[in-house]
Design an enzyme around this catalytic site. Structure first.
Site, PDB file in Angstrom:
ATOM      1  N   LYS A  35      -8.036  30.978  13.255  1.00 25.18           N
ATOM      2  CA  LYS A  35      -9.207  31.067  14.131  1.00 25.18           C
ATOM      3  C   LYS A  35     -10.423  30.347  13.544  1.00 25.18           C
ATOM      4  O   LYS A  35     -11.551  30.729  13.763  1.00 25.18           O
ATOM      5  CB  LYS A  35      -9.527  32.532  14.401  1.00 25.18           C
ATOM      6  CG  LYS A  35      -8.316  33.300  14.935  1.00 25.18           C
ATOM      7  CD  LYS A  35      -8.681  34.455  15.797  1.00 25.18           C
ATOM      8  CE  LYS A  35      -7.507  35.223  16.316  1.00 25.18           C
ATOM      9  NZ  LYS A  35      -6.427  34.484  16.894  1.00 25.18           N
ATOM     10  N   CYS A  36     -10.166  29.281  12.831  1.00 23.60           N
ATOM     11  CA  CYS A  36     -11.207  28.513  12.150  1.00 23.60           C
ATOM     12  C   CYS A  36     -11.475  27.216  12.912  1.00 23.60           C
ATOM     13  O   CYS A  36     -10.585  26.693  13.582  1.00 23.60           O
ATOM     14  CB  CYS A  36     -10.724  28.193  10.729  1.00 23.60           C
ATOM     15  SG  CYS A  36     -11.813  27.140   9.752  1.00 23.60           S
ATOM     16  N   GLY A  37     -12.674  26.700  12.799  1.00 17.24           N
ATOM     17  CA  GLY A  37     -13.001  25.430  13.418  1.00 17.24           C
ATOM     18  C   GLY A  37     -12.176  24.266  12.882  1.00 17.24           C
ATOM     19  O   GLY A  37     -12.029  23.241  13.539  1.00 17.24           O
TER      20      GLY A  37
END
Length: 160
Positions: A35-37
């Site tokens: 769920k990271c950029g």
């Protein structure tokens, strides 16, 4: 401290895994979060894997939930997400800590071999990358912002 090939960890299924399996290979290790950029980097990492695995590259992901809780899932959730969303076929290992009291011995070793920006030992964020040559020497460390594609020339050189 032991060498790179003396390291062990758990794979994504919780089975023991020895880094002796990497002897003679160029290894690209990174810490990941679903769920990271930077998660879209999985596309580029898989492209490197597909292009160079038959020449001796091994790409290995270590899920980590230490940065803003961006990897909350179980190992099974993580492997399924990476496979279905990004077509990941390289190994995703057991979820670990990369900093602090419970840090993985793998990351303790990697950080001891290559400091980050300004000599920092800690991992700053998800998707920091380490490149290990065929002799088991950590030759480079890259920040999260470094794209997998920008590593291609170095990987080609190390594979020769």
């Amino acid at each position: 401290m032991s060498g790179f090939y003396d390291l062990t960890c758990k794979d994504g299924k919780g089975e023991d895994f020895s880094f002796e399996n990497f002897k003679g290979k160029v290894v690209l290790i990174f810490n990941s979060a679903s769920k990271c950029g930077f998660t879209k980097q999985l596309d580029g990492l898989e492209e490197l894997n597909k292009k160079y695995k038959d020449q001796g590259l091994v790409v290995v992901g270590f899920p980590c939930n230490q940065f803003a809780g961006q990897e909350p899932g179980t190992n099974e959730d993580i492997v399924t997400f990476c496979k279905l969303t990004y077509g990941v076929s390289f190994p995703m290992m057991d979820k670990i800590d990369v900093n602090g009291d419970n840090e993985s011995p793998v990351y303790k070793y990697l950080k001891s071999q290559k400091s980050g920006l300004l000599g920092l030992k800690r991992i700053k964020w998800n998707f920091e990358k380490f490149i290990i040559n065929k002799e088991g020497k950590v030759v480079n460390r890259y920040a999260s912002t470094t794209s997998p594609e920008s590593l291609e020339k170095e990987i080609e050189t190390l594979l020769k």
